[in-house]
Every structure is written in C-alpha cells, then in structure tokens.
Design a protein around this motif. Sequence first.
Motif, PDB file in Angstrom:
ATOM      1  N   ALA A 144       0.843  -1.209   0.000  1.00 54.80           N
ATOM      2  CA  ALA A 144       0.000   0.000   0.000  1.00 54.80           C
ATOM      3  C   ALA A 144       0.877   1.258   0.000  1.00 54.80           C
ATOM      4  O   ALA A 144       0.613   2.210  -0.752  1.00 54.80           O
ATOM      5  CB  ALA A 144      -0.921  -0.015   1.219  1.00 54.80           C
ATOM      6  N   ILE A 145       1.927   1.265   0.809  1.00 60.53           N
ATOM      7  CA  ILE A 145       2.808   2.454   0.865  1.00 60.53           C
ATOM      8  C   ILE A 145       3.490   2.668  -0.496  1.00 60.53           C
ATOM      9  O   ILE A 145       3.524   3.790  -1.023  1.00 60.53           O
ATOM     10  CB  ILE A 145       3.842   2.305   2.008  1.00 60.53           C
ATOM     11  CG1 ILE A 145       3.116   2.428   3.360  1.00 60.53           C
ATOM     12  CG2 ILE A 145       4.956   3.350   1.890  1.00 60.53           C
ATOM     13  CD1 ILE A 145       3.997   2.234   4.589  1.00 60.53           C
ATOM     14  N   MET A 146       3.998   1.598  -1.100  1.00 64.75           N
ATOM     15  CA  MET A 146       4.678   1.746  -2.400  1.00 64.75           C
ATOM     16  C   MET A 146       3.678   2.176  -3.481  1.00 64.75           C
ATOM     17  O   MET A 146       4.028   2.940  -4.386  1.00 64.75           O
ATOM     18  CB  MET A 146       5.354   0.425  -2.800  1.00 64.75           C
ATOM     19  CG  MET A 146       6.485   0.010  -1.874  1.00 64.75           C
ATOM     20  SD  MET A 146       7.753   1.279  -1.679  1.00 64.75           S
ATOM     21  CE  MET A 146       8.620   1.133  -3.226  1.00 64.75           C
ATOM     22  N   THR A 167      -3.895  -1.450   5.147  1.00 64.30           N
ATOM     23  CA  THR A 167      -3.190  -0.599   4.179  1.00 64.30           C
ATOM     24  C   THR A 167      -2.493   0.572   4.876  1.00 64.30           C
ATOM     25  O   THR A 167      -2.040   1.501   4.234  1.00 64.30           O
ATOM     26  CB  THR A 167      -4.178  -0.050   3.126  1.00 64.30           C
ATOM     27  OG1 THR A 167      -5.218   0.642   3.825  1.00 64.30           O
ATOM     28  CG2 THR A 167      -4.776  -1.168   2.292  1.00 64.30           C
ATOM     29  N   ALA A 168      -2.462   0.548   6.201  1.00 64.73           N
ATOM     30  CA  ALA A 168      -1.867   1.658   6.956  1.00 64.73           C
ATOM     31  C   ALA A 168      -1.231   1.108   8.227  1.00 64.73           C
ATOM     32  O   ALA A 168      -1.519  -0.023   8.638  1.00 64.73           O
ATOM     33  CB  ALA A 168      -2.950   2.677   7.305  1.00 64.73           C
ATOM     34  N   THR A 169      -0.346   1.912   8.798  1.00 64.29           N
ATOM     35  CA  THR A 169       0.314   1.493  10.043  1.00 64.29           C
ATOM     36  C   THR A 169       0.575   2.710  10.922  1.00 64.29           C
ATOM     37  O   THR A 169       0.745   3.822  10.408  1.00 64.29           O
ATOM     38  CB  THR A 169       1.646   0.780   9.758  1.00 64.29           C
ATOM     39  OG1 THR A 169       2.302   0.512  11.007  1.00 64.29           O
ATOM     40  CG2 THR A 169       2.594   1.632   8.914  1.00 64.29           C
ATOM     41  N   ASP A 170       0.630   2.484  12.209  1.00 65.97           N
ATOM     42  CA  ASP A 170       0.951   3.596  13.106  1.00 65.97           C
ATOM     43  C   ASP A 170       2.436   3.708  13.416  1.00 65.97           C
ATOM     44  O   ASP A 170       2.860   4.618  14.112  1.00 65.97           O
ATOM     45  CB  ASP A 170       0.153   3.462  14.413  1.00 65.97           C
ATOM     46  CG  ASP A 170      -1.211   4.133  14.252  1.00 65.97           C
ATOM     47  OD1 ASP A 170      -1.368   4.926  13.293  1.00 65.97           O
ATOM     48  OD2 ASP A 170      -2.104   3.849  15.056  1.00 65.97           O
ATOM     49  N   TYR A 171       3.262   2.770  12.917  1.00 62.11           N
ATOM     50  CA  TYR A 171       4.706   2.950  13.114  1.00 62.11           C
ATOM     51  C   TYR A 171       5.143   4.168  12.302  1.00 62.11           C
ATOM     52  O   TYR A 171       4.841   4.254  11.110  1.00 62.11           O
ATOM     53  CB  TYR A 171       5.494   1.717  12.665  1.00 62.11           C
ATOM     54  CG  TYR A 171       5.167   0.499  13.516  1.00 62.11           C
ATOM     55  CD1 TYR A 171       5.470   0.486  14.874  1.00 62.11           C
ATOM     56  CD2 TYR A 171       4.540  -0.607  12.967  1.00 62.11           C
ATOM     57  CE1 TYR A 171       5.140  -0.606  15.667  1.00 62.11           C
ATOM     58  CE2 TYR A 171       4.212  -1.708  13.754  1.00 62.11           C
ATOM     59  CZ  TYR A 171       4.510  -1.695  15.105  1.00 62.11           C
ATOM     60  OH  TYR A 171       4.187  -2.762  15.877  1.00 62.11           O
ATOM     61  N   PRO A 172       5.850   5.119  12.898  1.00 71.77           N
ATOM     62  CA  PRO A 172       6.227   6.335  12.184  1.00 71.77           C
ATOM     63  C   PRO A 172       7.169   6.034  11.010  1.00 71.77           C
ATOM     64  O   PRO A 172       7.934   5.065  11.073  1.00 71.77           O
ATOM     65  CB  PRO A 172       6.954   7.180  13.240  1.00 71.77           C
ATOM     66  CG  PRO A 172       6.726   6.502  14.539  1.00 71.77           C
ATOM     67  CD  PRO A 172       6.331   5.097  14.279  1.00 71.77           C
ATOM     68  N   PRO A 173       7.110   6.853   9.959  1.00 72.55           N
ATOM     69  CA  PRO A 173       7.981   6.638   8.788  1.00 72.55           C
ATOM     70  C   PRO A 173       9.452   6.497   9.162  1.00 72.55           C
ATOM     71  O   PRO A 173      10.169   5.672   8.584  1.00 72.55           O
ATOM     72  CB  PRO A 173       7.750   7.899   7.941  1.00 72.55           C
ATOM     73  CG  PRO A 173       6.393   8.362   8.317  1.00 72.55           C
ATOM     74  CD  PRO A 173       6.196   7.990   9.768  1.00 72.55           C
ATOM     75  N   GLU A 174       9.904   7.288  10.139  1.00 74.06           N
ATOM     76  CA  GLU A 174      11.333   7.229  10.513  1.00 74.06           C
ATOM     77  C   GLU A 174      11.691   5.838  11.045  1.00 74.06           C
ATOM     78  O   GLU A 174      12.760   5.291  10.738  1.00 74.06           O
ATOM     79  CB  GLU A 174      11.647   8.284  11.594  1.00 74.06           C
ATOM     80  CG  GLU A 174      11.581   9.741  11.122  1.00 74.06           C
ATOM     81  CD  GLU A 174      10.141  10.260  10.947  1.00 74.06           C
ATOM     82  OE1 GLU A 174       9.193   9.572  11.395  1.00 74.06           O
ATOM     83  OE2 GLU A 174       9.987  11.333  10.346  1.00 74.06           O
TER      84      GLU A 174
END
Length: 346
Positions: free
Chosen positions: A265-267, A289-296
């Motif tokens: 989903a991110i790609m 299709t989403a996550t709460d882990y931060p992008p960093e």
Amino acid sequence: MNIVKVNASRSYEVKIGRGLLDHIGSEVKQLTSGKVLIVTDETVASLYLAKVYRLLTSEGLTVSTASVPAGESSKSVECYVNLLNILAAKQLTRSDAVVALGGGVVGDLAGFAAATYLRGIPVIQVPTTLLAMVDSSVGGKTAIDLPIGKNLVGAFHQPSLVLCDPDVLSTLPEEIFRDGCAEVIKTAILFDQALFSHLREHGSDFDREYVITRCVECKRDVVCRDEFDTGERQKLNLGHTIGHAVEALSGYTVPHGQAVAIGTAIMSRAFCPQKDEILSVLEKFGLPTATDYPPEDLASAALSDKKRLGDSVTIVVPEKIGSCCLKKIPVSELLTVIKAGYKPWN
Ligand code: NAD
Ligand code: GLY
C-alpha cells in the motif's frame, strides 16, 4: 488439472488440480522407486500425513516420516541437523526423495536438507498453504533461519515436482489464507492486470485453480530469467522491504501477509497512478493498508534488512497494475519514499 513447466537449472512440472493429493502415490513413484522421507509439521501431519503415507506405501515405496513443530521456529539449525540425521539413518541415496508436505516453513526446511544431504537429493514439494502454492514451493529457494535473522542460511535447489491440491486449503485457518492472498495480490500488481481484475471481481471467493496457476506462471517466468536472484527476481519483493520493517517493529506479531500488504500500500501510494484500485482490493481481502509505526522507524528498520547493499537500496516500483520496475535509490531517499506513501492507521 493445470501443468506449469519450469525450465530452470532443473526442469520440472508444477501440477495444480483439485483432488491431486489422491494421486500422490503414482506421481512420486514416477520419480523414485526407492525410499521416501516425508517431512511435515505437526498440524499438517494430523490432517494429511496418514493419507499421504498410505498412498506412498501402497505404491511399494519405503516410507519414513519426520514431523517438526508447526511455525517459523522449526526453520532452525537443530531441526535441519535432525533431518540430516534421519536421512542418513534411513540410508536415503540420491535416487531416493524427500517429500515436503506443508507450508513454506516445511518447504524451506525440507528443501534445504534435501539440497545439502549427499550434496543434493530430489525434493518433491507438496504445498499445503496458499503462500506455499503461489510462491515458496516454486523457484528453488530453500533456507533456514539463524537467531539473528531469517533465511540467512540456504541454497538454490529446484524441486523435481510440485503438487498443488487446492482442496487442502479448506482446512487452512482464515488468517493464514489471507496471508497468502497478500502474495497473490502482489503478483497481480507486479505482472498481470487480468489476474488483478479477477481478484477485484471475486474477492477471496476467487477461482483457486486459475489464480494459483497464474501466480505460478508469473513466478516461473521471472525465475527462468533470473534463477539466482541477481536482478529481476527481486521484483517479487514488492512491499517486502517495508513489510519486513513492520514485522520487525511489531516483534513479529503482525503476520507476514499483513505486513506485505502495508508495504504494498505504501509503495502504491508513493508511485502508482492506480493506487486507489490497489488499496480497494487489499481492503476487500481484509488486509491492512496503513500502520501507526512512524515513517522514521519504518525506514531505519527497513535499512537493517539484508537487501540493503552499501549506500543504496533497491525498491520495487509499481508503475501501473501489471507492470513494475526495480529502482536503486540512495539509502537517504528511502524515508522520502515512505513518507510519500504513508498513511497512519487512524
Ligand atoms: P507455515 O509453513 O508456517 O504455515 C502456516 C501455518 O499453517 C502452520 O501452522 C501450518 O501448520 C499450518 N498449515 C499448513 N497447511 C495447512 C492446511 N492445509 N490446513 C491447516 N493448517 C495448515 O507458513 P507459510 O505462510 O506457508 O510459509 C512461510 C514461510 O515461507 C516463511 O518461513 C518464509 O520465509 C517462507 N517463504 C519462502 C519462500 C521461498 O521462495 N522459498 C517464499 C516466500 C516465503
Ligand atoms: N519469494 C521470493 C523468491 O522466490 O524469490
């Protein structure tokens, strides 16, 4: 029954058909007239081992069995050495065969034992999960894990035959079936718009023989062009770099298929003009299709992944449904990519 022919360093057939397990005796007998070691896990053993044992012995084969605990922890050095000892104690030779009856764990473990015992004896893959049917049983990657990472020890060892009977999926728990669906959707996004349309139309009620066959054909085509994973085969990792990061950050509580769905989903949001169609199919299959882990955090966990090469990382870019390319980007750009496709859970 559908037959997909694979012409890699070994040529073999992948047979896909309902009720095929009933014919395993004659299928195996065509490849060896001697001894067979069936490797399976305890869950699959309770469901299918008695039947497979009976069908093989009724062909006059000398059959031994080895059953490991179900789950990733069995892809261990200990289980691998145990299998080698059983193969040696039962005096299997290069004209005998290992039958890997189970999901990807059994396939990878038994495949690696077969790849290395006596410098290689035949293995027949009999996948019993959707993931193993559409992905791990085909293409010859075999491996075990080390305590510091997955699949760190392995070999390329093509099977002599793959037998997929979609009927065995009837006993698969729904969550494990859904995990396999993430790999099916991945294959459709990568290579096959018609397969994607079929999934969009039918959801998880898809035509299993058709879908497994198309996934195997797509994987076959890539494996035949890049058997030893030096280039194009890396396309099969769509969603996996970020997916592995999600798995690692969750302490492996997020299942692999769900993590791959998040990565895909991110790609897709980051690169694909048809992202909305992709997201809606993932959601139709009940995949996140989403996550709460931060992008960093995702970027730093992803960069500890073994696919990182020096200062660059290869990502799989979905250009449009059915077509993708590989792109080497500097490590410093991965965070930008993740941010471009990121969506928090809430
Ligand atoms: P798995 O083998 O652990 O199977 C999942 C669970 O389903 C297990 O508990 C198993 O006992 C159970 N199960 C299997 N078949 C069943 C059936 N028909 N009915 C009821 N229960 C059944 O997991 P998996 O998802 O099949 O495979 C994951 C593994 O595959 C990982 O180790 C991964 O690294 C590997 N893999 C390898 C390749 C490759 O190319 N070699 C590709 C992708 C994944
Ligand atoms: N599943 C990845 C590969 O076979 O290369």
